[in-house]
Design a protein around this motif. Structure first.
Motif, PDB file in Angstrom:
ATOM      1  N   LEU A 503      -6.203  -1.217  -4.063  1.00 43.02           N
ATOM      2  CA  LEU A 503      -6.571  -2.424  -3.311  1.00 43.02           C
ATOM      3  C   LEU A 503      -7.708  -2.091  -2.375  1.00 43.02           C
ATOM      4  O   LEU A 503      -7.573  -1.246  -1.486  1.00 43.02           O
ATOM      5  CB  LEU A 503      -5.376  -2.928  -2.475  1.00 43.02           C
ATOM      6  CG  LEU A 503      -5.706  -3.999  -1.420  1.00 43.02           C
ATOM      7  CD1 LEU A 503      -6.210  -5.278  -2.076  1.00 43.02           C
ATOM      8  CD2 LEU A 503      -4.488  -4.317  -0.555  1.00 43.02           C
ATOM      9  N   GLU A 648       2.283 -12.196  -4.909  1.00 38.29           N
ATOM     10  CA  GLU A 648       2.608 -12.186  -3.477  1.00 38.29           C
ATOM     11  C   GLU A 648       3.493 -13.347  -3.074  1.00 38.29           C
ATOM     12  O   GLU A 648       3.866 -13.466  -1.910  1.00 38.29           O
ATOM     13  CB  GLU A 648       1.318 -12.295  -2.652  1.00 38.29           C
ATOM     14  CG  GLU A 648       0.404 -11.132  -2.814  1.00 38.29           C
ATOM     15  CD  GLU A 648      -0.896 -11.348  -2.083  1.00 38.29           C
ATOM     16  OE1 GLU A 648      -1.085 -10.729  -1.036  1.00 38.29           O
ATOM     17  OE2 GLU A 648      -1.735 -12.136  -2.575  1.00 38.29           O
ATOM     18  N   THR A 671       3.548  -6.733  -1.435  1.00 36.69           N
ATOM     19  CA  THR A 671       4.894  -6.882  -0.876  1.00 36.69           C
ATOM     20  C   THR A 671       4.884  -7.320   0.587  1.00 36.69           C
ATOM     21  O   THR A 671       5.914  -7.772   1.091  1.00 36.69           O
ATOM     22  CB  THR A 671       5.678  -5.566  -1.011  1.00 36.69           C
ATOM     23  OG1 THR A 671       4.788  -4.497  -0.719  1.00 36.69           O
ATOM     24  CG2 THR A 671       6.251  -5.409  -2.395  1.00 36.69           C
ATOM     25  N   ASP A 673       3.204  -9.854   1.733  1.00 32.32           N
ATOM     26  CA  ASP A 673       3.360 -11.303   1.639  1.00 32.32           C
ATOM     27  C   ASP A 673       4.596 -11.680   0.835  1.00 32.32           C
ATOM     28  O   ASP A 673       5.313 -12.608   1.200  1.00 32.32           O
ATOM     29  CB  ASP A 673       2.103 -11.923   1.004  1.00 32.32           C
ATOM     30  CG  ASP A 673       0.996 -12.077   2.034  1.00 32.32           C
ATOM     31  OD1 ASP A 673       1.313 -12.481   3.170  1.00 32.32           O
ATOM     32  OD2 ASP A 673      -0.173 -11.784   1.714  1.00 32.32           O
ATOM     33  N   ARG A 683       5.349 -12.202   8.769  1.00 33.16           N
ATOM     34  CA  ARG A 683       5.087 -10.767   8.898  1.00 33.16           C
ATOM     35  C   ARG A 683       4.439 -10.395  10.225  1.00 33.16           C
ATOM     36  O   ARG A 683       4.405  -9.226  10.593  1.00 33.16           O
ATOM     37  CB  ARG A 683       4.220 -10.287   7.714  1.00 33.16           C
ATOM     38  CG  ARG A 683       2.892 -10.985   7.642  1.00 33.16           C
ATOM     39  CD  ARG A 683       2.196 -10.730   6.321  1.00 33.16           C
ATOM     40  NE  ARG A 683       1.205  -9.684   6.421  1.00 33.16           N
ATOM     41  CZ  ARG A 683       0.309  -9.407   5.480  1.00 33.16           C
ATOM     42  NH1 ARG A 683       0.323 -10.090   4.343  1.00 33.16           N
ATOM     43  NH2 ARG A 683      -0.562  -8.456   5.632  1.00 33.16           N
ATOM     44  N   CYS A 720       0.479  -2.798  -4.176  1.00 29.60           N
ATOM     45  CA  CYS A 720      -0.529  -2.400  -3.191  1.00 29.60           C
ATOM     46  C   CYS A 720      -0.113  -2.837  -1.788  1.00 29.60           C
ATOM     47  O   CYS A 720      -0.868  -2.695  -0.842  1.00 29.60           O
ATOM     48  CB  CYS A 720      -1.904  -2.924  -3.556  1.00 29.60           C
ATOM     49  SG  CYS A 720      -1.981  -4.700  -3.682  1.00 29.60           S
TER      50      CYS A 720
HETATM   51  C1  PEP Z   1       0.282  -7.768   0.628  1.00 31.92           C
HETATM   52  O1  PEP Z   1       0.485  -8.956   0.888  1.00 31.92           O
HETATM   53  O2  PEP Z   1       1.181  -6.938   0.408  1.00 31.92           O
HETATM   54  C2  PEP Z   1      -1.108  -7.259   0.548  1.00 31.92           C
HETATM   55  C3  PEP Z   1      -1.360  -6.061   0.089  1.00 31.92           C
HETATM   56  O3  PEP Z   1      -2.087  -8.078   1.027  1.00 31.92           O
HETATM   57  P1  PEP Z   1      -2.429  -8.266   2.582  1.00 31.92           P
HETATM   58  O4  PEP Z   1      -1.605  -7.283   3.356  1.00 31.92           O
HETATM   59  O5  PEP Z   1      -3.878  -8.014   2.733  1.00 31.92           O
HETATM   60  O6  PEP Z   1      -2.038  -9.681   2.776  1.00 31.92           O
END
Ligand code: PEP
Ligand code: MG
Length: 768
Positions: A503, A648, A671, A673, A683, A720
Motif C-alpha cells: 500500500l 474495507e 482492516t 476501515d 477508528r 494492508c
Molecule cells: C485500512 O482501512 O485498513 C487502510 C489500509 O486504509 P487507511 O488506513 O488509509 O484508511
C-alpha cells in the motif's frame, strides 16, 4: 565478432554478453539442457553507435535534468528515434540473421532480450527494466535487436543514471537471442526446501508456457520430493483454470481456458518428476548452492530456462534470534520492548497508545501552530494535538512525537512509524499537561510518558542496529510487503527486503501540497498537479523496482481536506468516515480523478511497470466496473496492468465474487476501515478505542470468506491494514491462504519470520 554462441560463453564473459547471456552460457557449458541461442555482443552495440556517428548526439540528448519529467520524456524519444532509425550495417545484420538460421530450421520463434553488462548494474533495480520480445522471427529480428539497444534509454534508465551520476557513455548492452520452447508443461523448481533448506525438492507445474506460473496467474500443482529416497512425498493437484500458449497464427502469447479434461488432471508423471529431480540436483551441484529453476517440457524433453540461487535462511534466522536476544527483546509484537525504560525512574506523566516503537528522551516542544515548527530542534520531542502533513520535516528532526488525539492508524502513528521515530498518540491532554521545554522520556511500545530525560546510556539500542548488517530475508510462499505513506520513507522501507509495497498511500503527498487538489489545480494548473503525483510515486516505484508497488488512489476524508487552503469549499459532514471519500468521491468527480489516472499512465509510459493501481472504499461490482471504465478512458489497459481494490467495507467483502468479474487481479483488506464499519467503532474516536478489535470473529469471518471466494475465482488476496503487522492476524491469514501481507516498516522482519513459522507448520501438517 557481432555474435557469440551460448555454447562458447562462460560466466566471466559478462562484459561481452551481459548478465543474462553469461548465466545462460554457464548453464549451457555445464551440459544442462538450455534452449539453443546466441548473443549479439555489447561490442556490436558500441560499434553500431560509433560507426554511425550517433554516439555524441545520443549522449547529448540524454544529458537532461532528471527531475524534469517533460525533458526526460523528450530525451527518451530522441534517443529511441536515433537508434531505431539508424540502419544496422549490412555485414552485421547478415551475421545476426545467419546465426538465426542456425538456431532452428530458419523459421524458429526466438526470444530477444536485453542483457545488461556489469558496468550498468550498480544495483539490481536497473536490470529488471530492459526489453524482452517473445515469438520473434527473421523478418523482425534486426528491429527487435535495435529496440533492445534503445531500451538502454528508457525514461527510467535515463532518470536512474542521471540521478546516480552514472555516465551514459560508459554503458553497453548485449542482446540474447534464444529459441523459444513452446512448452506443453512448465513451472518452477526449488532444488532444496525454500525455507528450511532440507533436501526436499519442491516443484510447481502447470499447463502451457511458464509465464502463467511465474506471474502467479494460475495455481499450479505442487510436488514435494524427498531427495534422499527419491520418493514423491506429496502431489497436490490444483484446479488449473487457465494456461498461456502461443497462438498458432500470430505467434503471440495468449491466455486460454484449460479444457475440462485437463483442469484438475495431474501435470507431471513420476518419470517427469524423476527427470526434473535429476536436473535439479545437477544444477545445485554445479552452483554449489540451492537454486530456484524455471523449467519447461516440450515433446518429452525437459529444458532449463533460468536458474537463480535461493537464499535460505535457517542460519540467519538463528543469527537474528541471537541478535534479538542480545538486544533484550522481551517478545513483544514488534520486537522493540523497552526494558530499560520499564526500570527507569521518573514519575509517570501520562499514558497514551504506543504507536511507533522505541524510547526517546528530550525536551518537549509544544506545537500549537504550524509557524512554530522551526522551533523544533534536533532531538526535541514534539507534543501536539495532531500532526499534519506539513509537519513531516519537523517530525524527521524530532526524537519523539506525542499527540493528544488519534489512534494507531492516525497520521501521527503512520508517519512516525515510517520515519522510525518513537511516538505515543491519543494521550488526550499532552499539550496541556506537558510544559514547553520540559525534559521527558517517552516509550513508544508501552505508550508511556515519564518526567525527566532518561540518560542516553540507559536507552536500549534500536533493534535494527543489533541485527546483522545485511539481513537475509526468509523465503516464504506468502509474500511479505511493506506499507509506505510518505515517499521519504521509501529507502528505509526498501531496505527491509520486503517483496514490494502493498500500500502506497498518496494522501500524504496530496495533503502536503497544502491545498486541496481543486485549489492546487486552480492556482498551478493540471500539469503541475499530475507532476506532483508522478514525482511522489516515482520515488517509491524507483526505490523498489522491479518489486511491485501498489498505489492507492486518493482517499482523504473531507475533514482532512478542510484544513488545507481551498478546504472551505469542502462539504461539512456529520461523520466524514462514512462520507465523501475514496472511490465514491472519485467517481463523483471524474474530472479531478482523471488527473490521478493520468499520473499512473505517465508512470507506465516512463517504464515503471511495477506500479499497480488500487481503488479504495469500493462497495460493489458497480463501483469496480465504473472505476475500471475510467481507467480505460485514461489510456490504461486493465488487461495489461495489475490492478485491484481494497476490501474495507462489509459490502465489498460480501460482494467480492461479483466484483471479481470486472477482472480484478487482487483485493487487499483495509482492516482499519473494515473493522470500524463491521463493528460500528469510529477508528478515530478514543472513547470507543477499546472496542476496536481487528481480530473480532465478525471481521475474521468476512476476511476468511473473502479469501475463500477469491481463491475460487483466481484473485490474489492481501492485507494492508494495520492488523497485518499482528502475529495472530498473520497466523490466521497464512492458514487461510492469503497471497501477501503488507506490514508497517518496523514490523516487516517479524512478519517475515511469523509467516515462515506458520508455513513450516502447514507443510509439516500436510506430510504427517
Ligand atoms: C485500512 O482501512 O485498513 C487502510 C489500509 O486504509 P487507511 O488506513 O488509509 O484508511
Ligand atoms: Mg482505509
Amino acid at each position: 565478432m557481432p555474435v557469440v554462441w551460448l555454447d562458447d560463453v562462460r560466466a566471466d564473459d559478462l562484459g561481452t554478453v551481459g548478465g543474462k547471456g553469461a548465466s545462460l552460457g554457464e548453464l549451457t557449458s555445464a551440459g544442462l539442457p538450455v534452449p539453443p541461442g546466441f548473443v549479439v555482443t555489447a561490442g556490436t552495440y558500441r560499434s553500431f553507435i560509433e560507426d554511425a556517428g550517433i554516439d555524441e548526439e545520443l549522449f547529448d540528448a540524454v544529458d537532461v535534468d532528471h527531475e524534469d519529467s517533460a525533458a526526460l520524456k523528450e530525451a527518451h524519444e530522441r534517443a529511441h528515434e536515433l537508434i531505431v532509425n539508424t540502419p544496422v550495417p549490412d555485414s552485421v545484420a547478415e551475421e545476426i540473421l545467419a546465426a538465426y538460421e542456425d538456431v532452428g530450421d530458419g523459421e524458429a520463434f526466438v526470444a530477444v532480450r536485453s542483457s545488461a553488462t556489469a558496468e550498468d548494474l550498480p544495483d539490481a533495480s536497473f536490470a529488471g527494466q530492459q526489453e524482452t520480445f517473445l515469438n520473434v522471427q527473421e523478418d523482425e529480428l534486426i528491429e527487435r535487436v535495435k529496440e533492445c539497444w534503445a531500451s538502454l534509454f528508457s525514461q527510467r534508465a535515463i532518470y536512474y543514471r542521471n540521478r546516480k551520476g552514472f555516465p551514459h557513455r560508459d554503458v553497453d548492452i548485449a542482446v540474447v537471442v534464444q529459441e523459444m520452447v513452446d512448452a506443453e508443461k512448465s513451472g518452477v523448481m526449488f532444488t532444496s526446501h525454500p525455507s528450511t533448506g532440507e533436501p526436499r525438492i519442491i516443484i510447481e507445474a502447470a499447463w502451457g508456457l511458464g509465464e502463467a506460473v511465474v506471474s502467479g496467474s494460475v495455481s499450479p500443482d505442487n510436488y514435494v520430493v524427498d531427495r534422499t529416497s527419491g520418493e514423491v512425498e506429496t502431489a497436490t493437484v490444483a484446479d488449473k483454470k487457465m494456461m498461456m500458449v502461443k497462438d498458432a497464427e500470430t505467434g503471440q502469447t495468449v491466455e486460454r481456458e484449460v479444457g475440462d479434461d485437463k483442469r484438475s488432471k495431474r501435470v507431471l508423471d513420476e518419470d517427469e518428476i524423476a527427470r526434473l529431480v535429476e536436473l535439479g540436483e545437477r544444477v545445485e551441484d554445479h552452483y554449489g548452492e540451492p537454486q530456484d529453476v524455471e523449467w519447461a517440457i516440450y515433446e518429452g524433453d525437459v529444458y532449463m530456462l533460468q536458474s537463480r540461487p535461493i537464499t535460505t535462511i535457517s542460519d540467519n534466522a538463528e543469527q537474528e534470534a541471537a541478535a534479538r536476544e542480545a538486544a533484550g527483546d522481551g517478545g513483544s509484537d514488534n520486537g522493540q520492548t523497552g526494558q530499560a525504560a520499564s526500570q527507569s525512574s521518573g514519575d509517570m506523566l501520562l499514558r497514551g497508545l504506543g504507536a511507533s516503537p522505541g524510547i526517546a528522551a528530550g525536551n518537549a516542544r509544544i506545537i500549537t501552530k504550524l509557524d512554530h515548527l522551526d522551533q523544533v530542534a534536533e532531538g526535541d520531542i514534539i507534543v501536539t494535538e495532531m500532526t499534519m502533513p506539513d509537519m513531516v520535516p519537523a517530525m524527521k528532526r524530532a526524537a519523539g512525537i506525542v499527540t493528544d488525539e488519534g489512534g494507531m492508524t492516525s497520521h501521527a502513528a503512520i508517519v512516525s512509524r515510517e520515519l522510525g521515530v518513537p511516538a505515543v498518540v491519543g494521550t488526550g491532554s499532552g499539550t496541556r499537561e506537558i510544559a514547553d521545554g520540559q525534559p521527558i522520556t517517552i516509550d513508544g511500545d508501552k505508550g508511556t510518558i515519564r518526567e525527566g530525560a532518561q540518560a542516553k546510556e540507559e536507552q536500549r539500542e534500536p533493534i535494527e542496529e543489533a541485527r546483522p548488517k545485511t539481513p537475509v530475508k526468509p523465503m516464504t510462499a506468502t509474500e511479505v510487503k511493506v506499507n509506505v505513506s510518505i515517499p521519504e520513507a521509501a529507502e528505509r522501507a526498501a531496505a527491509t527486503g520486503a517483496d514490494g509495497v502493498g500500500l502506497l498511500r498518496i494522501e500524504h503527498m496530496v495533503l502536503s501540497l497544502g491545498k486541496t487538489p481543486a485549489k492546487y489545480i486552480a492556482d498551478n494548473g493540471e500539469r503541475a498537479y499530475i507532476e506532483e503525483l508522478v514525482e511522489g510515486i516515482r520515488g517509491v516505484a524507483e526505490e523498489f523496482y522491479p518489486r511491485p508497488v501498489r498505489v492507492r488512489t486518493l482517499d482523504a476524508p473531507t475533514d482532512e481536506f478542510r484544513q488545507l487552503e481551498g478546504g472551505e469549499d469542502e462539504p461539512r459532514e456529520h461523520n466524514p468516515m462514512l462520507g465523501y471519500r475514496g472511490i465514491r468521491r472519485s467517481l463523483d468527480k471524474p474530472d479531478l480523478f482523471k488527473h490521478e489516472l493520468e499520473a499512473f499512465r505517465r508512470l507506465y509510459e516512463m517504464g515503471y511497470d511495477n506500479v499497480e493501481v488500487m481503488f479504495p472504499l469500493v462497495n460493489d461490482a458497480e463501483d469496480v466496473f465504473r472505476a475500471k471504465e475510467l481507467m480505460k478512458e485514461a489510456g490504461i489497459d486493465p488487461e495489461k496492468r495489475e490492478w485491484g481494490v481494497m476490501v474495507e467495507t462489509p459490502a465489498s467483502a460480501l460482494c467480492v465474487g461479483d466484483m471479481a468479474e470486472a477482472g480484478l487481479d487482487f483485493v487487499s483488506f483495509g482492516t482499519n476501515d473494515l473493522t470500524q464499519y463491521t463493528l460500528a467503532v469510529d477508528r478515530n474516536n478514543e472513547h470507543v478505542a477499546g472496542r476496536f478489535d481487528e481480530l473480532h470473529p465478525a471481521v475474521l469471518k468476512l476476511i476468511g470468506d473473502t479469501i475463500e471466494t477469491c481463491r475460487e475465482v483466481g484473485v490474489k488476496t492481501s492485507i494492508c491494514g494495520q492488523a497485518g503487522s499482528k502475529p495472530q492476524m498473520v497466523q490466521f491469514l497464512v492458514d487461510k491462504g492469503v497471497s501477501s501481507i503488507s506490514a508497517n516498516i518496523d514490523a516487516v522482519r517479524d512478519v517475515q519470520h511469523e509467516v515462515k513459522r506458520v508455513e513450516q507448520r502447514l507443510v509439516l501438517d500436510s506430510v504427517r
